[in-house]
Write an enzyme that holds these catalytic residues in place. Structure first.
Site, PDB file in Angstrom:
ATOM      1  N   ASP A  82      -1.622  34.900  32.338  1.00  0.00           N
ATOM      2  CA  ASP A  82      -3.027  34.605  32.945  1.00  0.00           C
ATOM      3  C   ASP A  82      -3.275  32.991  32.614  1.00  0.00           C
ATOM      4  OD1 ASP A  82      -5.332  34.327  34.118  1.00  0.00           O
ATOM      5  OD2 ASP A  82      -6.414  35.843  32.780  1.00  0.00           O
ATOM      6  N   CYS A  85      -6.277  30.361  32.888  1.00  0.00           N
ATOM      7  CA  CYS A  85      -7.440  31.058  32.374  1.00  0.00           C
ATOM      8  C   CYS A  85      -8.357  30.144  31.547  1.00  0.00           C
ATOM      9  CB  CYS A  85      -7.036  32.300  31.713  1.00  0.00           C
ATOM     10  SG  CYS A  85      -8.549  33.526  31.295  1.00  0.00           S
ATOM     11  N   ASN A 173     -11.554  40.934  30.748  1.00  0.00           N
ATOM     12  CA  ASN A 173     -12.477  40.136  30.215  1.00  0.00           C
ATOM     13  C   ASN A 173     -13.321  39.236  31.139  1.00  0.00           C
ATOM     14  OD1 ASN A 173     -10.501  38.552  29.969  1.00  0.00           O
ATOM     15  ND2 ASN A 173     -10.684  38.056  27.850  1.00  0.00           N
ATOM     16  N   PHE A 175     -15.478  37.643  33.782  1.00  0.00           N
ATOM     17  CA  PHE A 175     -17.054  37.894  34.037  1.00  0.00           C
ATOM     18  C   PHE A 175     -17.740  36.601  34.852  1.00  0.00           C
ATOM     19  CE2 PHE A 175     -16.983  36.151  29.814  1.00  0.00           C
ATOM     20  CZ  PHE A 175     -17.671  34.833  29.856  1.00  0.00           C
ATOM     21  N   GLY A 317     -19.670  34.223  23.971  1.00  0.00           N
ATOM     22  CA  GLY A 317     -19.652  35.401  22.796  1.00  0.00           C
ATOM     23  C   GLY A 317     -19.129  36.549  23.521  1.00  0.00           C
ATOM     24  N   SER A 318     -19.846  37.495  23.772  1.00  0.00           N
ATOM     25  CA  SER A 318     -19.544  38.815  24.521  1.00  0.00           C
ATOM     26  C   SER A 318     -20.698  39.319  25.385  1.00  0.00           C
ATOM     27  CB  SER A 318     -19.194  39.823  23.472  1.00  0.00           C
ATOM     28  OG  SER A 318     -20.552  40.180  22.648  1.00  0.00           O
ATOM     29  N   SER A 323     -23.466  32.541  23.690  1.00  0.00           N
ATOM     30  CA  SER A 323     -22.278  31.748  24.097  1.00  0.00           C
ATOM     31  C   SER A 323     -22.716  30.100  23.627  1.00  0.00           C
ATOM     32  CB  SER A 323     -21.875  31.980  25.504  1.00  0.00           C
ATOM     33  OG  SER A 323     -21.586  33.499  25.969  1.00  0.00           O
ATOM     34  N   HIS A 340     -11.674  29.533  21.711  1.00  0.00           N
ATOM     35  CA  HIS A 340     -11.830  30.004  23.129  1.00  0.00           C
ATOM     36  C   HIS A 340     -13.055  31.096  23.421  1.00  0.00           C
ATOM     37  CE1 HIS A 340      -9.839  33.702  23.157  1.00  0.00           C
ATOM     38  NE2 HIS A 340      -9.683  33.966  24.517  1.00  0.00           N
TER      39      HIS A 340
END
Length: 411
Positions: A82, A85, A173, A175, A317-318, A323, A340
């Site tokens: 990737d 990324c 992951n 988004f 974060g998630s 974030s 990251h």
């Protein structure tokens, strides 16, 4: 740098090779990841030491969350497939009060504007363009000549998803989010890379590096640490190809952001808006030519962001946590790097076994997002505690803005 920030890392000296400096205080690190870092540290061309960020976890070849400076060689599997990324975020003039009570339309508009996900059956992939729009075609023309030059030397790369993946999100992951900062200012943020063509380039050169190791009878602690030596044809070809893929990735994020802005602006009830002074577009999976400790080196950041003094970066974060927009402190010990993201706390398989849709719904209660079994592996509980991760790297970055997502689009 304050005394509180001084040497916020731990030094680990493997039996062979260079030291490992780990910014992991207060953050759990799996033993497999430590052993993988030790194998990287044994490579004879690593410059000074390996740096491990607080989101460090097991990867392929190199540990995700590692910074590996090398002299005279690069490890394609450390960069991975990737290539390029990374993240992009823009601040808008919108306030939380400008958003509608229901954000379902905003999410739907973004999903319609940006191809995402992947169709596994035959036929057109829903995550790719059928007919790339004009902005995509224009950017592809800027990239095409360099790509053709790479293909002339490596025909295996030719049959790749190029223009049809430019300006698309992907899966896993990756988004797109609508976020609010500590002032309730609206931000758009997204995460993606070089898509299918980057994967093809990475896979091709990883295979070539492994062939080179066999040809020269090089014994490695891990076959995924196969490398290309400076001065060889494949080395030069790889650097050319990986730099192109990183440019593709940056353009990919810019095109998606343009599409997101247009989509949200077209939603009912959203007032006209402009953009603030802050916009960030940064890789976190790449290799770059830099100068550290008296040497010109290739720095491979495998899940790490460059954080020179004043550099703006993004640490997500998630799906259900904060974030951060950060500013680098230029810490030389980390080779001017930071994490990251939060980093995975468990594998995708483990997350799917451990958590249910009900768990995921509860963890993302305040976010307009997918809440089905296909995204269980991305649930917030599958990631490390972002607060612990940020505390562990307080000497690497300072927080500029804290974001919380209100809309999340997953592939």
């Amino acid at each position: 740098m304050s005394n509180r920030d001084a040497q916020n890392y731990e030094v680990h000296q493997p039996k062979g090779g260079v030291p490992i400096k780990r910014w992991t205080r207060g953050v759990q690190v799996e033993q497999d990841a430590i052993e993988q870092l030790e194998r990287i540290a044994q490579m004879p061309f690593v410059h000074r030491w390996v740096a491990a960020m607080p989101d460090v976890h097991l990867g392929i070849g190199a540990t995700v969350g590692s910074v590996v400076p090398t002299v005279g060689a690069v490890i394609p599997a450390a960069v991975g497939v990737d290539i390029g990324c990374g993240m992009m975020a823009v601040e808008t003039s919108l306030k939380a009060a400008d958003l509608p009570d229901s954000l379902a339309e905003v999410r739907a508009a973004i999903e319609k504007a940006v191809p995402h996900g992947r169709t596994t059956n035959h036929g057109r992939d829903k995550g790719a363009w059928h007919d790339p729009p004009a902005p995509v075609t224009t950017v592809w023309k800027q990239l095409e000549r360099r790509f053709d030059a790479i293909v002339d030397k490596h025909k295996a790369i030719e049959k790749s998803n190029t223009a049809v993946h430019l300006g698309t999100l992907g899966t896993g992951n990756h988004f797109i989010e609508v976020c609010l900062d500590e002032r309730d200012q609206v931000w758009f943020m997204l995460h993606s890379g070089s898509r299918g063509v980057g994967n093809r380039i990475g896979s091709h050169f990883i295979a070539l590096a492994k062939e080179e190791m066999k040809r020269w009878f090089v014994n490695l602690p891990d076959q995924n640490l196969a490398y290309l030596s400076e001065g060889t044809q494949y080395f030069g070809d790889y650097v050319e190809a990986v730099e192109w893929a990183q440019d593709f990735a940056r353009h990919n994020r810019e095109l998606m952001m343009q599409a997101v802005i247009k989509a949200v602006a077209g939603c009912k009830g959203i007032p006209p808006f402009t953009f603030g002074a802050t916009a960030v577009n940064c890789h976190h999976n790449y290799v770059a030519r830099e100068h550290h400790y008296g040497k010109d080196v290739f720095v491979t950041r495998k899940g790490a962001v460059r954080a020179r003094t004043g550099d703006l970066g993004i640490i997500p974060g998630s799906m259900g946590t904060r974030s951060y927009i950060v500013r680098g402190k230029g810490n030389a010990e980390s080779f001017h790097s930071c994490s990251h993201g939060a980093g995975r706390a468990m594998s995708r398989t483990e997350a799917r076994k451990r958590f249910t849709v009900a768990d995921h719904r509860k963890a993302t209660a305040n976010v307009e997002c997918r809440k089905d079994e296909d995204v269980i592996d991305e649930t917030p509980m599958a990631y490390k505690d972002i607060d612990a991760v940020m505390e562990a790297q307080r000497d690497l970055v300072e927080v500029v803005h804290t974001l919380r997502q209100v809309v999340c689009v997953k592939g």
